[in-house]
Design a protein around this motif. Structure first.
Motif, PDB file in Angstrom:
ATOM      1  N   VAL A 318     -40.544   8.803  -9.214  1.00 59.67           N
ATOM      2  CA  VAL A 318     -39.505   8.238 -10.066  1.00 59.67           C
ATOM      3  C   VAL A 318     -38.714   7.237  -9.223  1.00 59.67           C
ATOM      4  CG1 VAL A 318     -37.480   8.723 -11.498  1.00 59.67           C
ATOM      5  CG2 VAL A 318     -39.336  10.391 -11.361  1.00 59.67           C
ATOM      6  N   ARG A 319     -38.393   6.091  -9.810  1.00 60.25           N
ATOM      7  CA  ARG A 319     -37.581   5.117  -9.086  1.00 60.25           C
ATOM      8  C   ARG A 319     -36.200   5.700  -8.792  1.00 60.25           C
ATOM      9  NH1 ARG A 319     -36.398  -0.005 -11.293  1.00 60.25           N
ATOM     10  NH2 ARG A 319     -35.904   1.097 -13.219  1.00 60.25           N
ATOM     11  N   ALA A 320     -35.608   5.268  -7.702  1.00 63.84           N
ATOM     12  CA  ALA A 320     -34.306   5.796  -7.303  1.00 63.84           C
ATOM     13  C   ALA A 320     -33.263   5.539  -8.379  1.00 63.84           C
ATOM     14  CB  ALA A 320     -33.880   5.159  -5.970  1.00 63.84           C
ATOM     15  N   GLU A 321     -33.309   4.370  -9.032  1.00 63.24           N
ATOM     16  CA  GLU A 321     -32.340   4.068 -10.077  1.00 63.24           C
ATOM     17  C   GLU A 321     -32.501   5.020 -11.274  1.00 63.24           C
ATOM     18  OE1 GLU A 321     -34.422   2.017  -8.729  1.00 63.24           O
ATOM     19  OE2 GLU A 321     -33.302   0.397  -7.734  1.00 63.24           O
ATOM     20  N   ASP A 322     -33.758   5.296 -11.644  1.00 61.45           N
ATOM     21  CA  ASP A 322     -33.990   6.196 -12.781  1.00 61.45           C
ATOM     22  C   ASP A 322     -33.548   7.621 -12.464  1.00 61.45           C
ATOM     23  OD1 ASP A 322     -35.047   4.072 -14.145  1.00 61.45           O
ATOM     24  OD2 ASP A 322     -37.124   4.559 -13.664  1.00 61.45           O
ATOM     25  N   LEU A 323     -33.838   8.090 -11.245  1.00 59.01           N
ATOM     26  CA  LEU A 323     -33.425   9.446 -10.874  1.00 59.01           C
ATOM     27  C   LEU A 323     -31.902   9.548 -10.811  1.00 59.01           C
ATOM     28  CD1 LEU A 323     -34.143  12.294 -10.074  1.00 59.01           C
ATOM     29  CD2 LEU A 323     -34.416  11.525  -7.701  1.00 59.01           C
ATOM     30  N   ALA A 324     -31.249   8.512 -10.281  1.00 59.69           N
ATOM     31  CA  ALA A 324     -29.786   8.529 -10.226  1.00 59.69           C
ATOM     32  C   ALA A 324     -29.195   8.561 -11.637  1.00 59.69           C
ATOM     33  CB  ALA A 324     -29.281   7.296  -9.466  1.00 59.69           C
ATOM     34  N   ALA A 325     -29.788   7.785 -12.549  1.00 59.34           N
ATOM     35  CA  ALA A 325     -29.303   7.802 -13.932  1.00 59.34           C
ATOM     36  C   ALA A 325     -29.512   9.165 -14.567  1.00 59.34           C
ATOM     37  CB  ALA A 325     -30.021   6.721 -14.739  1.00 59.34           C
ATOM     38  N   LEU A 326     -30.634   9.816 -14.267  1.00 55.90           N
ATOM     39  CA  LEU A 326     -30.896  11.145 -14.822  1.00 55.90           C
ATOM     40  C   LEU A 326     -29.850  12.141 -14.336  1.00 55.90           C
ATOM     41  CD1 LEU A 326     -34.302  12.873 -15.221  1.00 55.90           C
ATOM     42  CD2 LEU A 326     -32.515  14.068 -13.987  1.00 55.90           C
ATOM     43  N   VAL A 327     -29.581  12.141 -13.028  1.00 60.25           N
ATOM     44  CA  VAL A 327     -28.587  13.082 -12.496  1.00 60.25           C
ATOM     45  C   VAL A 327     -27.217  12.801 -13.097  1.00 60.25           C
ATOM     46  CG1 VAL A 327     -27.454  13.894 -10.396  1.00 60.25           C
ATOM     47  CG2 VAL A 327     -29.893  13.365 -10.360  1.00 60.25           C
ATOM     48  N   ASP A 328     -26.853  11.521 -13.238  1.00 61.68           N
ATOM     49  CA  ASP A 328     -25.562  11.167 -13.833  1.00 61.68           C
ATOM     50  C   ASP A 328     -25.472  11.661 -15.271  1.00 61.68           C
ATOM     51  OD1 ASP A 328     -24.733   9.989 -11.519  1.00 61.68           O
ATOM     52  OD2 ASP A 328     -25.194   7.937 -12.132  1.00 61.68           O
ATOM     53  N   LEU A 329     -26.562  11.529 -16.032  1.00 59.25           N
ATOM     54  CA  LEU A 329     -26.552  11.991 -17.425  1.00 59.25           C
ATOM     55  C   LEU A 329     -26.333  13.492 -17.513  1.00 59.25           C
ATOM     56  CD1 LEU A 329     -29.488   9.855 -18.872  1.00 59.25           C
ATOM     57  CD2 LEU A 329     -27.083   9.678 -19.505  1.00 59.25           C
ATOM     58  N   LEU A 330     -27.032  14.248 -16.659  1.00 60.01           N
ATOM     59  CA  LEU A 330     -26.897  15.711 -16.710  1.00 60.01           C
ATOM     60  C   LEU A 330     -25.503  16.160 -16.270  1.00 60.01           C
ATOM     61  CD1 LEU A 330     -30.381  16.851 -15.331  1.00 60.01           C
ATOM     62  CD2 LEU A 330     -29.665  16.468 -17.693  1.00 60.01           C
ATOM     63  N   LEU A 331     -24.974  15.547 -15.208  1.00 61.99           N
ATOM     64  CA  LEU A 331     -23.629  15.924 -14.755  1.00 61.99           C
ATOM     65  C   LEU A 331     -22.565  15.439 -15.732  1.00 61.99           C
ATOM     66  CD1 LEU A 331     -23.935  15.319 -10.910  1.00 61.99           C
ATOM     67  CD2 LEU A 331     -23.984  17.493 -12.153  1.00 61.99           C
ATOM     68  N   GLU A 332     -22.793  14.289 -16.350  1.00 61.62           N
ATOM     69  CA  GLU A 332     -21.832  13.803 -17.337  1.00 61.62           C
ATOM     70  C   GLU A 332     -21.753  14.768 -18.522  1.00 61.62           C
ATOM     71  OE1 GLU A 332     -21.060   9.909 -20.208  1.00 61.62           O
ATOM     72  OE2 GLU A 332     -22.857  10.046 -18.953  1.00 61.62           O
ATOM     73  N   ASN A 333     -22.911  15.325 -18.926  1.00 62.68           N
ATOM     74  CA  ASN A 333     -22.892  16.326 -20.002  1.00 62.68           C
ATOM     75  C   ASN A 333     -22.047  17.539 -19.622  1.00 62.68           C
ATOM     76  OD1 ASN A 333     -24.417  14.925 -21.831  1.00 62.68           O
ATOM     77  ND2 ASN A 333     -26.368  15.857 -21.246  1.00 62.68           N
ATOM     78  N   VAL A 334     -22.169  17.942 -18.354  1.00 61.17           N
ATOM     79  CA  VAL A 334     -21.377  19.095 -17.911  1.00 61.17           C
ATOM     80  C   VAL A 334     -19.878  18.795 -18.027  1.00 61.17           C
ATOM     81  CG1 VAL A 334     -20.810  20.551 -15.935  1.00 61.17           C
ATOM     82  CG2 VAL A 334     -23.197  19.937 -16.390  1.00 61.17           C
ATOM     83  N   PHE A 335     -19.449  17.628 -17.540  1.00 59.44           N
ATOM     84  CA  PHE A 335     -18.026  17.278 -17.558  1.00 59.44           C
ATOM     85  C   PHE A 335     -17.528  17.001 -18.974  1.00 59.44           C
ATOM     86  CE2 PHE A 335     -18.974  16.642 -13.129  1.00 59.44           C
ATOM     87  CZ  PHE A 335     -17.803  16.952 -12.471  1.00 59.44           C
ATOM     88  N   ALA A 336     -18.433  16.477 -19.847  1.00 59.08           N
ATOM     89  CA  ALA A 336     -17.989  16.094 -21.190  1.00 59.08           C
ATOM     90  C   ALA A 336     -17.949  17.269 -22.148  1.00 59.08           C
ATOM     91  CB  ALA A 336     -18.905  14.990 -21.745  1.00 59.08           C
ATOM     92  N   HIS A 337     -18.792  18.280 -21.941  1.00 61.07           N
ATOM     93  CA  HIS A 337     -18.942  19.327 -22.949  1.00 61.07           C
ATOM     94  C   HIS A 337     -18.507  20.715 -22.464  1.00 61.07           C
ATOM     95  CE1 HIS A 337     -20.986  16.405 -25.431  1.00 61.07           C
ATOM     96  NE2 HIS A 337     -21.887  16.181 -24.480  1.00 61.07           N
ATOM     97  N   THR A 338     -17.859  20.769 -21.325  1.00 61.88           N
ATOM     98  CA  THR A 338     -17.299  22.051 -20.866  1.00 61.88           C
ATOM     99  C   THR A 338     -15.828  21.845 -20.519  1.00 61.88           C
ATOM    100  OG1 THR A 338     -17.940  21.626 -18.570  1.00 61.88           O
ATOM    101  CG2 THR A 338     -19.516  22.824 -19.952  1.00 61.88           C
ATOM    102  N   PRO A 339     -15.012  22.872 -20.675  1.00 66.65           N
ATOM    103  CA  PRO A 339     -13.574  22.734 -20.353  1.00 66.65           C
ATOM    104  C   PRO A 339     -13.356  22.492 -18.863  1.00 66.65           C
ATOM    105  CG  PRO A 339     -14.001  24.687 -21.704  1.00 66.65           C
ATOM    106  CD  PRO A 339     -15.332  24.200 -21.242  1.00 66.65           C
ATOM    107  N   GLU A 340     -12.205  21.883 -18.535  1.00 69.19           N
ATOM    108  CA  GLU A 340     -11.869  21.692 -17.123  1.00 69.19           C
ATOM    109  C   GLU A 340     -11.758  23.041 -16.433  1.00 69.19           C
ATOM    110  OE1 GLU A 340      -8.535  19.244 -16.374  1.00 69.19           O
ATOM    111  OE2 GLU A 340      -9.204  17.586 -17.653  1.00 69.19           O
ATOM    112  N   GLY A 341     -12.223  23.070 -15.203  1.00 77.57           N
ATOM    113  CA  GLY A 341     -12.231  24.315 -14.449  1.00 77.57           C
ATOM    114  C   GLY A 341     -13.538  25.081 -14.561  1.00 77.57           C
ATOM    115  N   THR A 342     -14.483  24.613 -15.424  1.00 72.00           N
ATOM    116  CA  THR A 342     -15.769  25.300 -15.587  1.00 72.00           C
ATOM    117  C   THR A 342     -16.651  24.999 -14.377  1.00 72.00           C
ATOM    118  OG1 THR A 342     -15.630  25.113 -17.989  1.00 72.00           O
ATOM    119  CG2 THR A 342     -17.790  25.587 -17.032  1.00 72.00           C
TER     120      THR A 342
END
Length: 418
Positions: A318-342
């Motif tokens: 996987v290209r480095a840019e694509d892998l970085a985007a994938l990790v950002d998407l997964l972590l962004e879901n965590v921050f966007a869909h869970t309460p602060e402190g989770t």
């Protein structure tokens, strides 16, 4: 298919040959029997003419001539006397004594009987042995069989050539379609073969050209749209520079930089042909860099995090840019869909045939629907994040799975072997 066409042609040729050669073989046998019978009848008539003269010496000479020609002749005189080849007076002879000339088939062969009227009835019997009835038949049958085999071989050769002329263009069209399915939109068919197959090749070329044009226009449209986003991003950067609180400015500036990087990646990806694949990357290095980027926001929201990364290098296709985007998407879901402190965890491990990235959290988890489908969402988002991650995983030869763990949601991404 080539074998089936050749088999069909061979079966058809065989049926035609059988329908032609079998009656011909029967006719050859009948002609041989008729020829031998005609010869015997001619000698029987000659001997009968001599017997009608009543000259015993001439009759003996005629019988000897017939025997020399291979036709044994017996002359049954009135009473129980006979001249010539010894033979019993069978039913045919007794019937001929009534004044009838006839031909009778017996176990000894075919008898040609000629009745001669005089002082009593004299019967001339010419015998055609069974081997004379079939003389030359075996040799003729052998010649016919060789001719049939030669015609069958010729038919097989012609059928194979015809099948090849049909299958070759079809196989080429199938190969081009597989190349198109693999992303090679420059693949084209050289139309050949019968008109119908040439039409298929021409239609496939037109379809490939149409797909190539549509994808090119789509990439250009996405690139143009993404390029337009640079203006508001630039405006945001100017606003960040005008902020007085340096700490807030640094945090917002990092977010703006992330957005700008994403826009640049979208433009690059849109202009890159679907058949082009960049080199792989070290998953350990890329994941560590993106986790470090999100760590500042995690600290700001009091989120505990567990990061376990396999020691690098851990290459993935996987290209480095694509892998970085994938990790950002997964972590962004965590921050966007869970309460602060989770709390959340990121695990990167090696597996047979590739690598595995697992992002889990202690939030409420996923809803019951299948969130890997494009556009599916359970929290008011566009629902494209997981679909993008899924496509990245599948293009590397792996897959993506989502599930609810004991403490919350869990996303498992398997990457293929580089």
């Amino acid at each position: 298919m080539r074998r089936r066409l050749a088999s069909l042609a061979l079966a058809t040729t065989s049926l035609v040959l059988v329908a032609f050669l079998v009656p011909l073989a029967v006719l050859v046998q009948a002609l041989a029997a008729e020829r031998a019978t005609g010869t015997a009848a001619a000698w029987a008539g000659s001997v009968a003419a001599t017997a009608a003269l009543g000259d015993r010496d001439a009759l003996a000479a005629a019988i000897a001539q017939a025997k020399g020609a291979g036709v044994p002749v017996t002359v049954f005189l009135p009473g129980d006397r006979f001249v010539g080849e010894p033979a019993a007076a069978g039913p045919g002879v007794r019937l001929a004594r009534l004044g009838r000339s006839l031909t009778v088939d017996t176990p000894q062969g075919r008898e040609v009987l000629v009745a001669v009227q005089g002082d009593g009835t004299t019967v001339v019997r010419a015998l055609v042995p069974p081997e004379r009835l079939r003389e030359g038949v075996t040799r003729t049958w052998l010649v016919l069989g060789l001719i049939g085999l030669a015609l069958l071989a010729l038919g097989a050769l012609v059928a194979d050539r015809l099948a090849r002329s049909l299958i070759g263009p079809v196989a080429e069209a199938a190969g081009v379609s597989r190349r198109l399915a693999g992303g090679d939109l420059a693949a084209r068919v050289a139309p050949d073969g019968p008109p119908e197959i040439r039409d298929v090749g021409t239609a496939l070329n037109q379809l490939a050209g149409r797909i190539d044009g549509l994808l090119r226009r789509e990439r250009e449209s996405v690139a143009d749209l993404s390029h337009r986003l640079r203006t508001p991003v630039t405006a945001l950067r100017l606003e960040v520079d005008a902020m007085r609180d340096r700490e807030d400015a640094a945090r917002v500036g990092a977010a703006v930089a992330s957005v700008e990087r994403m826009v640049t990646q979208v433009i690059t990806e849109a202009r890159r042909s679907g058949a082009e694949r960049g080199p792989g990357c070290d998953a350990a290095e890329v994941v560590a860099e993106r986790v470090a980027f999100w760590s500042a926001l995690a600290d700001d929201q009091n989120r505990r995090r567990s990061v376990r990364l396999a020691p690098g290098p851990l290459p993935v296709p996987v290209r480095a840019e694509d892998l970085a985007a994938l990790v950002d998407l997964l972590l962004e879901n965590v921050f966007a869909h869970t309460p602060e402190g989770t709390a959340f965890a990121v695990d990167l491990t090696a597996r047979p045939g590739g690598a595995r990235l697992t992002v889990s959290d202690e939030g409420p988890g996923f809803p019951g629907s299948d969130l890997v489908e494009r556009g599916a969402s359970g929290a008011g988002s566009t629902g494209l994040g997981l679909d993008i991650a899924r496509r990245t995983a599948e293009e590397s030869g792996g897959r993506l799975r989502v599930r609810n763990g004991l403490a919350g949601a869990q996303v498992i991404v398997d990457f293929g072997n580089p």
